[in-house]
Structures are given as structure tokens and as C-alpha cells.
Design a protein around this motif. Structure first.
Motif, short mmCIF file in Angstrom:
data_model
loop_
_atom_site.label_atom_id
_atom_site.label_comp_id
_atom_site.label_asym_id
_atom_site.label_seq_id
_atom_site.Cartn_x
_atom_site.Cartn_y
_atom_site.Cartn_z
N ARG A 3 -11.76 10.19 -16.38
CA ARG A 3 -11.59 9.38 -17.60
C ARG A 3 -12.32 8.03 -17.51
O ARG A 3 -12.92 7.58 -18.49
N ASP A 4 -12.27 7.38 -16.36
CA ASP A 4 -12.96 6.10 -16.21
C ASP A 4 -14.47 6.26 -16.33
O ASP A 4 -15.15 5.41 -16.90
N GLU A 5 -14.99 7.35 -15.79
CA GLU A 5 -16.43 7.61 -15.90
C GLU A 5 -16.82 7.87 -17.36
O GLU A 5 -17.88 7.43 -17.81
N ILE A 6 -15.96 8.58 -18.07
CA ILE A 6 -16.22 8.85 -19.49
C ILE A 6 -16.24 7.53 -20.26
O ILE A 6 -17.14 7.28 -21.07
N LYS A 7 -15.26 6.67 -19.99
CA LYS A 7 -15.21 5.36 -20.66
C LYS A 7 -16.47 4.55 -20.36
O LYS A 7 -17.06 3.94 -21.26
N SER A 8 -16.84 4.55 -19.11
CA SER A 8 -18.03 3.81 -18.70
C SER A 8 -19.27 4.34 -19.41
O SER A 8 -20.10 3.57 -19.90
N ALA A 9 -19.39 5.66 -19.47
CA ALA A 9 -20.55 6.27 -20.13
C ALA A 9 -20.56 5.96 -21.62
O ALA A 9 -21.61 5.61 -22.19
N ILE A 10 -19.41 6.04 -22.26
CA ILE A 10 -19.33 5.74 -23.70
C ILE A 10 -19.71 4.28 -23.95
O ILE A 10 -20.48 3.98 -24.87
N VAL A 40 -10.32 9.07 -25.81
CA VAL A 40 -10.89 8.05 -24.93
C VAL A 40 -11.28 6.81 -25.74
O VAL A 40 -11.01 5.68 -25.32
N LEU A 41 -11.89 7.02 -26.89
CA LEU A 41 -12.27 5.88 -27.74
C LEU A 41 -11.04 5.09 -28.19
O LEU A 41 -11.07 3.85 -28.20
N ALA A 42 -9.97 5.78 -28.53
CA ALA A 42 -8.74 5.09 -28.93
C ALA A 42 -8.21 4.24 -27.77
O ALA A 42 -7.81 3.08 -27.98
#
Length: 185
Positions: A3-10, A40-42
Motif C-alpha cells: 500500500r505504501d508503494e502504491i501511495k508513493s507511485a500515485i 488508496v486515493l481516499a
């Protein structure tokens, strides 16, 4: 990807893109389902709001964009306020040359040639009416296409783009990547 990697990528994608991006586009780029992207965006929106960062993620229907917070408007206004007799920077001049010789061209293509971001240079050139938005490419994200203006021709005293000097006419060596890219017109 956790999840942290997804947030970072977004966050990186939204920062680099600068225009609103759809959940569908983010989903395709990250190869993750739209529901997970929405979740993730929320979370990111809440985290950005909670930590009172200088930037925020704004939602417009199914599109998201990284933006500065409205409470910092006065500072940004001072930074971007037009200055009297402000000249053109070397970066803006390089950007203008690339646009003049390679138009129509997108910001991403300019940045690939220069090797650095060119948002400020493009903003300056638009403000001085040396370049203009000439439409959008028919591809994902629909990036803006830039080209020179009539004012560009007037400022540089040329009647048409055909009258631009050939890069080989300049008394410079063609050893930099920027010059090679322009030279290969």
C-alpha cells in the motif's frame, strides 16, 4: 506492491503529470483495480489533510490532481506575480528554441530533449505570448501541444517559421543532446 508503494507511485504520477488523471488511467498505469485505486486515493486525501501539507489531492468526478492548498495562495501569488521588465531565462530560451524547431510538441517531449522539467519556462513563454496551446494529442492523458505564435515571429523579426535559421548556420559545435535533437529537425 504494498500500500505504501502504491501511495508513493500515485503521488509521483500526480506530481509529474500535473493535469487531472482519471482513476482508469491510474489503474492502467499501476496495473491495479480501480476500486483499490479509489481506496488508496481516499486514504491519501485524508493523510494529506491530517498532516496539513502544502499540497493536497483534489477530486473532480473520477479525476484526481495534485494541487497546492488554497491557504497558501498569497505566497504563490507573490512568487508568480509578473515582474516589471522581466527578461527571458536561459531555460525559457532553450525551451522556446525547441518549440520553434520541433513544433507541434508536448511538454513531455520538450522535457525529454532538455532532460529537466520545463513548467516554469512554458509558463513564462505563454505569459509573454511567444508560444500557445495548439490543441491536444489524441492519446492517454491528452497532453497539450505547444507551438509558436504570431508574436514570436514579430519579436524575432521573421515572416514565417521557414525563415528560422538552420541550426547548422550557427557557429557552434553540435555536441550537446539538445542541439542534436533540434538539428535533426
Amino acid at each position: 506492491m504494498d500500500r505504501d508503494e502504491i501511495k508513493s507511485a500515485i503521488e509521483a504520477i500526480l506530481f509529474a503529470w500535473s493535469d487531472p488523471l482519471s482513476i482508469k488511467d491510474l489503474s492502467e498505469v499501476l496495473d491495479i483495480g480501480t476500486k483499490e485505486i479509489e481506496g488508496v486515493l481516499a486514504e491519501m486525501i485524508n493523510e494529506f489533510n491530517y498532516s496539513k501539507r502544502g499540497i493536497q489531492i483534489i477530486k473532480m468526478n473520477d479525476y484526481y490532481q495534485l494541487s497546492t492548498r488554497p491557504e497558501h495562495y498569497e505566497y504563490l501569488q507573490k512568487l508568480f506575480a509578473p515582474k516589471q521588465n522581466r527578461g527571458i531565462t536561459q531555460a525559457a530560451l532553450e525551451t522556446l528554441a525547441i518549440i520553434a524547431y520541433k513544433q507541434p510538441i508536448t511538454k513531455t517531449e520538450i522535457e525529454e530533449i532538455r532532460g529537466v522539467k520545463c513548467d516554469k519556462a512554458i509558463s513564462t513563454l505563454l505569459e509573454k505570448e511567444l508560444i500557445e496551446e495548439q490543441g491536444r494529442l489524441e492519446k492517454t492523458g491528452r497532453p497539450i501541444i505547444y507551438g509558436t505564435t504570431i508574436n514570436f515571429l514579430k519579436v524575432f523579426s521573421i515572416s514565417s517559421l521557414d525563415n528560422l535559421p538552420n541550426v547548422s548556420d550557427f557557429n557552434i559545435s553540435v555536441d550537446s543532446d539538445i542541439l542534436k535533437d533540434i538539428y535533426e529537425k
